[in-house]
Design a protein around this motif. Structure first.
Motif, short mmCIF file in Angstrom:
data_model
loop_
_atom_site.label_atom_id
_atom_site.label_comp_id
_atom_site.label_asym_id
_atom_site.label_seq_id
_atom_site.Cartn_x
_atom_site.Cartn_y
_atom_site.Cartn_z
N UNK A 34 7.17 -15.77 10.09
CA UNK A 34 6.55 -14.47 10.26
C UNK A 34 7.29 -13.39 9.47
N UNK A 35 8.59 -13.47 9.41
CA UNK A 35 9.35 -12.44 8.71
C UNK A 35 9.06 -12.46 7.21
N UNK A 36 8.83 -13.64 6.65
CA UNK A 36 8.52 -13.69 5.22
C UNK A 36 7.16 -13.07 4.92
N UNK A 37 6.23 -13.21 5.83
CA UNK A 37 4.92 -12.58 5.65
C UNK A 37 5.07 -11.06 5.75
N UNK A 38 5.83 -10.59 6.72
CA UNK A 38 6.05 -9.15 6.85
C UNK A 38 6.77 -8.59 5.63
N UNK A 39 7.76 -9.32 5.13
CA UNK A 39 8.48 -8.89 3.93
C UNK A 39 7.53 -8.80 2.74
N UNK A 40 6.66 -9.77 2.59
CA UNK A 40 5.70 -9.75 1.50
C UNK A 40 4.74 -8.58 1.59
N UNK A 41 4.28 -8.27 2.79
CA UNK A 41 3.36 -7.15 2.98
C UNK A 41 4.05 -5.83 2.67
N UNK A 42 5.29 -5.67 3.12
CA UNK A 42 6.02 -4.43 2.85
C UNK A 42 6.29 -4.27 1.36
N UNK A 43 6.68 -5.36 0.69
CA UNK A 43 6.93 -5.29 -0.76
C UNK A 43 5.65 -4.98 -1.53
N UNK A 44 4.55 -5.57 -1.13
CA UNK A 44 3.28 -5.29 -1.79
C UNK A 44 2.86 -3.84 -1.59
N UNK A 45 3.04 -3.32 -0.38
CA UNK A 45 2.69 -1.93 -0.11
C UNK A 45 3.57 -0.97 -0.90
N UNK A 46 4.86 -1.29 -1.01
CA UNK A 46 5.78 -0.46 -1.78
C UNK A 46 5.43 -0.48 -3.26
N UNK A 47 5.15 -1.66 -3.79
CA UNK A 47 4.76 -1.77 -5.20
C UNK A 47 3.46 -1.02 -5.48
N UNK A 48 2.52 -1.10 -4.55
CA UNK A 48 1.26 -0.38 -4.71
C UNK A 48 1.49 1.13 -4.67
N UNK A 49 2.32 1.58 -3.72
CA UNK A 49 2.57 3.02 -3.60
C UNK A 49 3.28 3.56 -4.82
N UNK A 50 4.21 2.80 -5.39
CA UNK A 50 4.91 3.27 -6.58
C UNK A 50 4.04 3.16 -7.83
N UNK A 51 3.15 2.19 -7.87
CA UNK A 51 2.37 1.95 -9.06
C UNK A 51 1.05 2.68 -9.13
N UNK A 52 0.70 3.43 -8.09
CA UNK A 52 -0.59 4.12 -8.08
C UNK A 52 -0.71 5.09 -9.24
N UNK A 53 0.33 5.84 -9.51
CA UNK A 53 0.25 6.86 -10.55
C UNK A 53 0.79 6.39 -11.88
N UNK A 54 0.65 5.13 -12.22
CA UNK A 54 1.23 4.61 -13.46
C UNK A 54 0.39 4.90 -14.69
N UNK A 55 -0.52 5.82 -14.60
CA UNK A 55 -1.37 6.11 -15.74
C UNK A 55 -0.64 6.92 -16.81
N UNK A 56 0.36 7.69 -16.41
CA UNK A 56 1.12 8.48 -17.37
C UNK A 56 2.58 8.06 -17.37
#
Length: 59
Positions: free
Chosen positions: A10-32
């Motif tokens: 279960x912890x590996x699934x939670x870790x994956x979800x948190x990492x994916x959310x963090x990558x998405x949050x940082x990458x949202x504005x990658x247009x510039x």
């Protein structure tokens, strides 16, 4: 088996979800070039260049 067997992995699934959310949050504005993720990648690149230069110097 018990509840410990049900929580295995279960912890590996939670870790994956948190990492994916963090990558998405940082990458949202990658247009510039001023996005947070782009700045982070540039900082890692510069730090690696400095590190590899320092390693290549003779003693």
């Amino acid at each position: 088996m018990g509840s410990a067997a049900l929580q295995c992995g279960q912890s590996s699934v939670e870790y994956g979800v948190v990492c994916a959310a963090l990558a998405f949050a940082l990458g949202v504005g990658m247009l510039d070039d001023s996005s947070v993720l782009r700045e982070l990648l540039n900082a890692f690149q510069l730090a690696y260049q400095k590190f590899s230069f320092a390693i290549s110097l003779p003693i």
